[in-house]
Design an enzyme around this catalytic site. Structure first.
Site, PDB file in Angstrom:
ATOM      1  N   LYS A  80      64.601   2.894  11.698  1.00  0.00           N
ATOM      2  CA  LYS A  80      65.948   3.466  11.826  1.00  0.00           C
ATOM      3  C   LYS A  80      66.794   2.475  12.609  1.00  0.00           C
ATOM      4  O   LYS A  80      66.266   1.699  13.416  1.00  0.00           O
ATOM      5  CB  LYS A  80      65.866   4.791  12.603  1.00  0.00           C
ATOM      6  CG  LYS A  80      67.034   5.703  12.385  1.00  0.00           C
ATOM      7  CD  LYS A  80      66.840   6.600  11.187  1.00  0.00           C
ATOM      8  CE  LYS A  80      68.036   7.506  10.978  1.00  0.00           C
ATOM      9  NZ  LYS A  80      67.845   8.403   9.831  1.00  0.00           N
ATOM     10  N   GLY A 176      75.689  25.441   7.853  1.00  0.00           N
ATOM     11  CA  GLY A 176      76.240  24.102   7.615  1.00  0.00           C
ATOM     12  C   GLY A 176      76.491  23.874   6.139  1.00  0.00           C
ATOM     13  O   GLY A 176      75.559  23.906   5.328  1.00  0.00           O
ATOM     14  N   GLY A 178      77.955  21.103   4.649  1.00  0.00           N
ATOM     15  CA  GLY A 178      78.350  19.710   4.436  1.00  0.00           C
ATOM     16  C   GLY A 178      77.815  19.205   3.107  1.00  0.00           C
ATOM     17  O   GLY A 178      77.646  19.967   2.156  1.00  0.00           O
ATOM     18  N   VAL A 180      74.875  18.298   2.051  1.00  0.00           N
ATOM     19  CA  VAL A 180      73.660  18.926   1.524  1.00  0.00           C
ATOM     20  C   VAL A 180      73.828  20.448   1.416  1.00  0.00           C
ATOM     21  O   VAL A 180      73.479  21.043   0.402  1.00  0.00           O
ATOM     22  CB  VAL A 180      72.434  18.602   2.410  1.00  0.00           C
ATOM     23  CG1 VAL A 180      71.176  19.220   1.798  1.00  0.00           C
ATOM     24  CG2 VAL A 180      72.252  17.100   2.559  1.00  0.00           C
TER      25      VAL A 180
HETATM   26  P1  NAD Z   1      77.218  16.750   6.897  1.00  0.00           P
HETATM   27  O1  NAD Z   1      77.753  16.130   8.130  1.00  0.00           O
HETATM   28  O2  NAD Z   1      77.855  16.449   5.587  1.00  0.00           O
HETATM   29  O3  NAD Z   1      77.208  18.345   7.055  1.00  0.00           O
HETATM   30  C1  NAD Z   1      76.899  19.014   8.222  1.00  0.00           C
HETATM   31  C2  NAD Z   1      77.738  20.291   8.224  1.00  0.00           C
HETATM   32  O4  NAD Z   1      77.320  21.107   9.333  1.00  0.00           O
HETATM   33  C3  NAD Z   1      79.229  20.038   8.371  1.00  0.00           C
HETATM   34  O5  NAD Z   1      79.942  20.764   7.390  1.00  0.00           O
HETATM   35  C4  NAD Z   1      79.533  20.553   9.781  1.00  0.00           C
HETATM   36  O6  NAD Z   1      80.858  21.045   9.911  1.00  0.00           O
HETATM   37  C5  NAD Z   1      78.500  21.652   9.918  1.00  0.00           C
HETATM   38  N1  NAD Z   1      78.178  22.037  11.282  1.00  0.00           N
HETATM   39  C6  NAD Z   1      78.122  21.288  12.394  1.00  0.00           C
HETATM   40  N2  NAD Z   1      77.795  22.041  13.451  1.00  0.00           N
HETATM   41  C7  NAD Z   1      77.616  23.301  12.993  1.00  0.00           C
HETATM   42  C8  NAD Z   1      77.259  24.526  13.601  1.00  0.00           C
HETATM   43  N3  NAD Z   1      77.000  24.618  14.899  1.00  0.00           N
HETATM   44  N4  NAD Z   1      77.157  25.627  12.819  1.00  0.00           N
HETATM   45  C9  NAD Z   1      77.415  25.555  11.491  1.00  0.00           C
HETATM   46  N5  NAD Z   1      77.773  24.423  10.868  1.00  0.00           N
HETATM   47  C10 NAD Z   1      77.869  23.298  11.612  1.00  0.00           C
HETATM   48  O7  NAD Z   1      75.658  16.370   6.883  1.00  0.00           O
HETATM   49  P2  NAD Z   1      74.668  16.410   5.642  1.00  0.00           P
HETATM   50  O8  NAD Z   1      74.571  15.069   5.045  1.00  0.00           O
HETATM   51  O9  NAD Z   1      74.986  17.596   4.809  1.00  0.00           O
HETATM   52  O10 NAD Z   1      73.282  16.677   6.396  1.00  0.00           O
HETATM   53  C11 NAD Z   1      72.974  17.949   6.943  1.00  0.00           C
HETATM   54  C12 NAD Z   1      71.661  17.869   7.698  1.00  0.00           C
HETATM   55  O11 NAD Z   1      70.622  17.433   6.805  1.00  0.00           O
HETATM   56  C13 NAD Z   1      71.666  16.864   8.854  1.00  0.00           C
HETATM   57  O12 NAD Z   1      70.809  17.352   9.862  1.00  0.00           O
HETATM   58  C14 NAD Z   1      71.034  15.627   8.226  1.00  0.00           C
HETATM   59  O13 NAD Z   1      70.417  14.808   9.202  1.00  0.00           O
HETATM   60  C15 NAD Z   1      70.006  16.262   7.317  1.00  0.00           C
HETATM   61  N6  NAD Z   1      69.623  15.419   6.192  1.00  0.00           N
HETATM   62  C16 NAD Z   1      70.562  14.981   5.321  1.00  0.00           C
HETATM   63  C17 NAD Z   1      70.169  14.181   4.244  1.00  0.00           C
HETATM   64  C18 NAD Z   1      71.172  13.696   3.230  1.00  0.00           C
HETATM   65  O14 NAD Z   1      70.775  13.214   2.168  1.00  0.00           O
HETATM   66  N7  NAD Z   1      72.469  13.823   3.490  1.00  0.00           N
HETATM   67  C19 NAD Z   1      68.820  13.816   4.073  1.00  0.00           C
HETATM   68  C20 NAD Z   1      67.876  14.314   4.983  1.00  0.00           C
HETATM   69  C21 NAD Z   1      68.296  15.102   6.043  1.00  0.00           C
END
Ligand code: NAD
Length: 361
Positions: A80, A176, A178, A180
């Site tokens: 990382k 959340g 976002g 995913v």
């Molecule tokens: P993202 O930043 O697009 O989405 C995160 C969402 O969570 C946002 O909409 C944010 O407003 C919301 N959020 C933040 N704090 C919150 C809370 N307290 N309550 C409710 N919602 C809240 O991130 P992502 O890419 O969708 O990833 C989401 C999670 O999955 C992260 O933990 C990331 O590490 C993990 N992850 C993502 C991927 C990927 O391919 N993107 C792969 C493996 C793991």
């Protein structure tokens, strides 16, 4: 200039600091383990309060990548990178200098997108090194692949814990919305699940209400929703002493990294009879997808591999039942066994010729 440091008490192969004051770059790359292959992991750009805080994060995250790739059956190790700073530090010079830093590691670390970085940043890194994945024109944003894997894993968990072969009428609380969380919600809604959602960004909640007919609850209460499945898709650390006693769901299956506040929280979930799909197993879809860039991206093959997350979880759930051991512990043991078997009788990748790594990607 590269400044190797004394490693703190950890099992990492290599940790390297890099500073380039002219463009404001302060970065750390941690290579946890390369027994299975070159260490692939995201570049996280975050306003850490100190270098120590950044170091703690990169050590933890890189170890997680070793476990994730091992259980996903990938020929990749765990690594990382963190860049210290907020979005305002981003510049072409910063990412190109970071690219040179990556290149100096001779293929033992391969960069990818992560929190705070985007595809266009990977393109800038790629001007200085071939050791970067997720560029434009390749596998692209990993989030849909991650969501697809979580969906497959969630179905396996529902089958195991609730004895249901489909998701029609199954209730899921998505924390959340976002990249995913929204893609997962779409797959769940299409499969007939009923959604309860929360996000600190109200626009995203509104969109989920309109698109999926979801019910909304306050972010502080989403873990208490009276649902079958809790799907954490926001930040890590959400399963802890405060939240676990309040969970009504019988299954926890979501995308967030590092969902357990501490390892003992995996035990606590099992004691409450809640089936936990270990985070790094269920959310491996993104890295599996990226791994198929090697030799030319092939979406069909990548998604067939991602679908196998369900079978891996079936095996973890069965072993957890048989050994009366939490799923989190079983997953860790599986990962450690795979890495140990790969490492047995072989020199660490760190001791091999750089060309070997270049040949691998
Ligand atoms: P993202 O930043 O697009 O989405 C995160 C969402 O969570 C946002 O909409 C944010 O407003 C919301 N959020 C933040 N704090 C919150 C809370 N307290 N309550 C409710 N919602 C809240 O991130 P992502 O890419 O969708 O990833 C989401 C999670 O999955 C992260 O933990 C990331 O590490 C993990 N992850 C993502 C991927 C990927 O391919 N993107 C792969 C493996 C793991």
């Amino acid at each position: 200039m590269l400044n190797p440091i004394d490693l703190p008490a950890s099992d990492h192969e290599q940790v390297v600091y890099y500073r380039h004051p002219a463009c404001g770059l302060r970065a750390i790359i941690a290579i946890h383990n390369t027994a299975l292959g070159p260490a692939l992991g995201g570049v996280r750009l975050w306003p850490y309060a100190s270098e120590d805080e950044a170091l703690t994060d990169v050590l933890r995250l890189s170890r997680g990548m070793t476990y994730k790739s091992a259980v996903a059956g990938l020929s990749l190790g765990g690594g990382k990178a963190v860049i210290i700073g907020g979005p305002d530090v981003k510049s072409e010079a910063l990412f190109r200098n970071f690219g040179r830093f990556v290149d100096s590691l001779e293929g033992r670390y391969i960069a990818a997108e992560d929190v705070g970085t985007a595809v266009e940043d990977m393109d800038l890194i790629a001007r200085e090194t071939s050791l970067v994945s997720g560029r434009r024109g390749q596998s692209g944003d990993p989030s849909p692949a991650t969501a697809f894997g979580v969906f497959q894993g969630l179905r396996a968990a529902v089958r195991h814990r609730l004895g249901r072969s489909d998701l029609v009428g199954v209730t899921v609380a998505v924390q959340g919305l976002g990249h995913v969380g929204e893609a997962l919600s779409a797959l769940l809604a299409e499969a007939g699940a009923r959604l309860v959602v929360a996000d600190v960004n109200f626009l995203r909640v509104q969109r989920a209400i309109q698109r999926f007919g979801a019910a909304a609850v306050a972010p502080s209460l989403i873990h208490t929703a009276d649902v079958d499945v809790f799907a954490p898709c926001a930040l890590g650390g959400g399963l802890n002493d405060r939240t676990i006693p309040a969970l009504k769901a019988k299954v926890v299956a979501g995308a967030a990294n590092n969902q357990l506040g501490e390892a003992r929280h995996g035990v606590q979930l099992a004691e409450r009879g809640i089936l936990y799909a270990p985070d790094y197993v269920i959310n491996a879809g993104g890295i599996i997808n990226i791994s198929y860039e090697r030799g030319g991206y092939d979406r069909a093959r990548a998604y067939a591999h991602i679908a196998r997350i369900a079978g891996t979880l079936d095996a973890i759930f069965a072993r957890a039942d048989a050994e009366k051991t939490p799923t989190s512990v079983i997953a860790d043991r599986m990962a450690e066994q795979i890495v140990a078997a790969a490492g047995a009788g072989r020199t660490a990748r760190a001791d091999r010729a750089p060309t070997e790594y270049r040949a691998a990607i």
